[in-house]
Design a protein around this motif. Structure first.
Motif, mmCIF file in Angstrom:
data_model
loop_
_atom_site.group_PDB
_atom_site.id
_atom_site.type_symbol
_atom_site.label_atom_id
_atom_site.label_comp_id
_atom_site.label_asym_id
_atom_site.label_seq_id
_atom_site.Cartn_x
_atom_site.Cartn_y
_atom_site.Cartn_z
ATOM 1 N N ALA A 204 0.842 -1.077 -0.056
ATOM 2 C CA ALA A 204 -0.046 0.043 0.040
ATOM 3 C C ALA A 204 0.960 1.274 -0.045
ATOM 4 O O ALA A 204 0.573 2.442 -0.756
ATOM 5 C CB ALA A 204 -0.885 -0.076 1.377
ATOM 6 N N ARG A 205 2.030 1.027 0.704
ATOM 7 C CA ARG A 205 2.804 2.431 0.704
ATOM 8 C C ARG A 205 3.462 2.610 -0.576
ATOM 9 O O ARG A 205 3.636 3.717 -0.904
ATOM 10 C CB ARG A 205 3.954 2.032 1.673
ATOM 11 C CG ARG A 205 3.564 2.691 3.171
ATOM 12 C CD ARG A 205 4.761 2.851 4.129
ATOM 13 N NE ARG A 205 5.174 1.544 4.672
ATOM 14 C CZ ARG A 205 5.003 1.253 5.837
ATOM 15 N NH1 ARG A 205 4.162 1.966 6.735
ATOM 16 N NH2 ARG A 205 5.432 -0.035 6.332
ATOM 17 N N ALA A 209 0.024 5.234 -0.441
ATOM 18 C CA ALA A 209 -0.936 5.367 0.543
ATOM 19 C C ALA A 209 -0.502 6.181 1.737
ATOM 20 O O ALA A 209 0.707 6.115 1.824
ATOM 21 C CB ALA A 209 -1.479 3.946 1.065
ATOM 22 N N TYR A 213 -5.279 5.818 4.745
ATOM 23 C CA TYR A 213 -5.314 4.739 3.795
ATOM 24 C C TYR A 213 -5.024 3.529 4.641
ATOM 25 O O TYR A 213 -5.466 2.592 4.587
ATOM 26 C CB TYR A 213 -4.734 4.780 2.553
ATOM 27 C CG TYR A 213 -4.999 3.834 1.300
ATOM 28 C CD1 TYR A 213 -6.207 4.193 0.546
ATOM 29 C CD2 TYR A 213 -4.412 2.750 1.350
ATOM 30 C CE1 TYR A 213 -6.261 3.100 -0.373
ATOM 31 C CE2 TYR A 213 -4.773 1.441 0.421
ATOM 32 C CZ TYR A 213 -5.769 1.869 -0.402
ATOM 33 O OH TYR A 213 -6.279 1.076 -1.257
ATOM 34 N N LEU A 214 -3.845 3.549 5.095
ATOM 35 C CA LEU A 214 -3.480 2.299 5.859
ATOM 36 C C LEU A 214 -4.052 1.764 6.633
ATOM 37 O O LEU A 214 -4.106 0.799 7.010
ATOM 38 C CB LEU A 214 -1.908 2.629 6.349
ATOM 39 C CG LEU A 214 -0.670 2.909 5.153
ATOM 40 C CD1 LEU A 214 0.630 3.158 5.996
ATOM 41 C CD2 LEU A 214 -0.425 1.736 4.382
ATOM 42 N N ARG A 217 -8.091 1.597 5.050
ATOM 43 C CA ARG A 217 -8.264 0.661 3.790
ATOM 44 C C ARG A 217 -7.445 -0.703 3.808
ATOM 45 O O ARG A 217 -7.767 -1.427 2.937
ATOM 46 C CB ARG A 217 -7.946 1.536 2.696
ATOM 47 C CG ARG A 217 -9.070 2.703 2.556
ATOM 48 C CD ARG A 217 -9.668 2.602 1.242
ATOM 49 N NE ARG A 217 -10.502 3.965 1.339
ATOM 50 C CZ ARG A 217 -11.339 3.942 0.125
ATOM 51 N NH1 ARG A 217 -11.688 2.987 -0.557
ATOM 52 N NH2 ARG A 217 -12.113 4.963 0.214
ATOM 53 N N ALA B 114 -5.722 5.332 -3.263
ATOM 54 C CA ALA B 114 -4.637 5.861 -2.259
ATOM 55 C C ALA B 114 -4.252 7.067 -2.616
ATOM 56 O O ALA B 114 -3.667 8.094 -1.785
ATOM 57 C CB ALA B 114 -3.584 4.767 -2.197
#
Lengths: 305, 266
Positions: A204-205, A209, A213-214, A217, B114
């Protein structure tokens, strides 16, 4: 095959007519209705495939249930094996269920409101504190000891204190149910969040994100299976706390009804309330299962409980 | 050694990067994982990184992704220092790491969500689903997908952000031989199509020769770039051609030797 159930039931009808007092007409009606429906289904299944498929799986269960009622009746009303005021016949229980329906309905309603208020409050608080403890290190440092000390104390142990502190019994009962739910939900939410697979967070990062978000989501969806375990445990704890709180402090609800009826030695009513309570709690439990199946469709085939 | 003329145009530049990790059972000590790594990659180049397991390939990739930081040295993308993870550097792992709670489509969209640009870029999602041949699987959940399909979703998810550099950490390592060869062609196809700069970590030497413009051979303990090998074969490459096999034995020999040297020094 379904006729087998009906036959067992007809025999039961015969036994019943010899033994029971006249007043229990309703139980006769109940059994007759059951018999009629089962015969209808038995005949109807040859015409409608759908019906057959729907009934097929439930058939042994219903047969067993009727036989169980039959046995109960034989033991109580038939042969008087059990001392009477404490163990009424199914007919008597059904009778008191019907004669006292307004109060029973009212009690169920009060229980429902109290339960839902406490449960949602506790689940929400547990979710929030669980996410905080699971995600942030300072929150974990300060929150965990608190959780470890307060959590294991059964919520019902606070009742004496709650009765002194709170102005209203309903309010304190809500708080106690919330407390009972809060602990397991917090614990399992926190463990779910902190056990989020590191590689999901890494991916995700690299997708750009941010912290929000982390958490919302990635970590929370990943923790959902664990959160649901907490919600189920919380639900069990909330039932317990509800019944105890109602029979000790609150002057309404099914828990109160049971101890009240017991005070008058009206065991028919006690059994009636217990049956309603069982149906009521298992309905709520089923609803939570349905919700979980809905939310966790993505897990289908991965979990089984 | 051969990089000096590329420095100006390099998309990714790694300068004297060192990284060590604490040894957990002996407090206060640390084990060097990377001992002064330097190389650069030109824009649109596809470079492979091969080496024995434990030589720090994945560590290096994590540093480039910005998920970890070097003890010393510099990492630059388009001459800008890497300060943390960014959507400009996509990363695909051996495990596709698809979010199991999202459908295929939502997984591919994840990067757009994101970055908060889903509204403007929504039309691209279909393009990328088509690009990796998954247009009919949009509503499936990851647990329904095969390994190859999952990895294609992971590729699309990384590519939708139009990264300057795509980092691939043994992306095909878990696939069976046939799927892997097909996926090699698909990754090449994506690369030729989009000219994304790619850095591919692999332990499969055939894969490295088949796919890349250049191979960086690493040695372990501590990880160092030992050799750079330019692959001057035209594409598509024939895995059985004489020149292919010659390169193969050359690299194998080299790795074997490198492995021995590491054993002796350890």
């Amino acid at each position: 095959m379904p006729v087998a159930g009906a036959i067992a039931f007809a025999a039961h009808l015969a036994v019943y007519k010899n033994e029971t007092p006249m007043e229990a007409r309703t139980y006769t009606n109940f059994l007759a209705t059951f018999l009629m429906i089962s015969i209808l289904i038995a005949v109807g299944q040859y015409r409608w495939r759908r019906l057959r498929a729907a009934v097929w799986r439930m058939r042994p269960l219903f047969t067993a249930a009727v036989l169980l009622l039959c046995a109960w009746e034989l033991i109580t009303a038939g042969w008087h094996w059990l001392p009477l005021p404490y163990f009424p016949s199914p007919a008597a229980v059904l009778q008191s269920m019907i004669s006292d329906r307004t109060l029973l309905f009212d009690s169920t309603w009060h229980s429902l409101v109290l339960l839902l208020a406490g449960y949602f409050l506790g689940a929400l608080a547990g979710f929030v504190s669980g996410v905080c403890i699971g995600w942030s290190d300072p929150a974990r440092y300060w929150g965990m000891p608190l959780l470890k000390v307060i959590g294991p104390v059964p919520a019902t142990a606070w009742i004496p204190l709650a009765m002194v502190i709170s102005p209203s019994a309903t309010l304190s009962a809500t708080a106690l149910i919330a407390l009972a739910v809060w602990f397991p939900v917090t614990m399992l939410t926190a463990s779910g969040i902190s056990n989020t697979r590191a590689s999901y967070l890494d991916v995700a990062r690299t997708l750009g994100a941010n912290q929000r978000y982390l958490i919302f989501r990635v970590a929370i969806p990943a923790a959902l299976p664990s959160i649901f375990v907490g919600l189920f445990m919380g639900l069990g704890a909330s039932f317990l706390t509800l019944v105890v709180a109602e029979s000790v402090g609150v002057k309404s609800g099914l828990g109160w009804y049971v101890s009240w009826a017991q005070g008058w030695a009206e065991y028919g009513k006690v059994f009636a309330a217990l049956i309603i309570m069982a149906a009521f709690f298992s309905t709520i439990m089923t609803l939570l299962f349905k919700l979980r199946d809905r939310v966790l469709v993505w897990q289908k085939g991965m979990i089984k409980w | 050694m051969v990089t000096s003329n590329l420095v100006a145009a390099s998309a990714l530049r790694v300068e004297e990067v060192c990284k060590s990790f604490p040894v957990l059972d002996v407090p206060g000590t640390s084990r060097p994982a990377l001992g002064g790594i330097s190389f650069s990659i030109a824009a649109s180049e596809l470079v492979s990184l091969v080496g024995p397991s434990g030589c720090g390939k994945s560590t290096l990739l994590r540093l480039i992704a910005g998920l970890d930081f070097p003890d010393s040295g510099e990492l630059l993308v388009d001459e800008e220092k890497i300060l943390g993870p960014s959507a400009a550097r996509g990363l695909v792992f051996q495990d596709p790491n698809l979010f199991p709670w999202l459908t295929v489509r939502r997984n591919i969209e994840a990067g757009l969500v994101a970055r908060g640009v889903l509204q403007e870029k929504r039309h691209e999602v279909d393009d990328f689903m088509r690009l990796v041949g998954l247009e009919t699987f949009g509503r499936s959940y990851p647990h329904h997908l095969s390994g190859g399909m999952s990895q294609r979703v992971a590729l699309a998810r990384a590519l939708i952000n139009h990264p300057k550099v795509l980092l691939l950490d043994e992306p095909l390592g878990a696939l069976d031989a046939f799927t892997r060869m097909r996926m090699q062609d698909e990754v090449l196809h994506l690369w030729e199509n989009r000219r994304t700069t790619m850095l591919l970590v692999t332990h499969d030497i055939d894969e490295a020769i088949y796919m890349s413009d250049r191979i960086l051979v690493m040695t372990s303990a501590p990880g160092r770039i030992d050799r750079e090998i330019d692959i001057d074969l035209g594409r598509p490459r024939d895995r059985t051609s004489e020149s292919f096999l010659r390169l193969r034995s050359e690299i194998l020999e080299h790795l074997h030797f490198a492995g021995k040297a590491a054993d002796v020094s350890a």
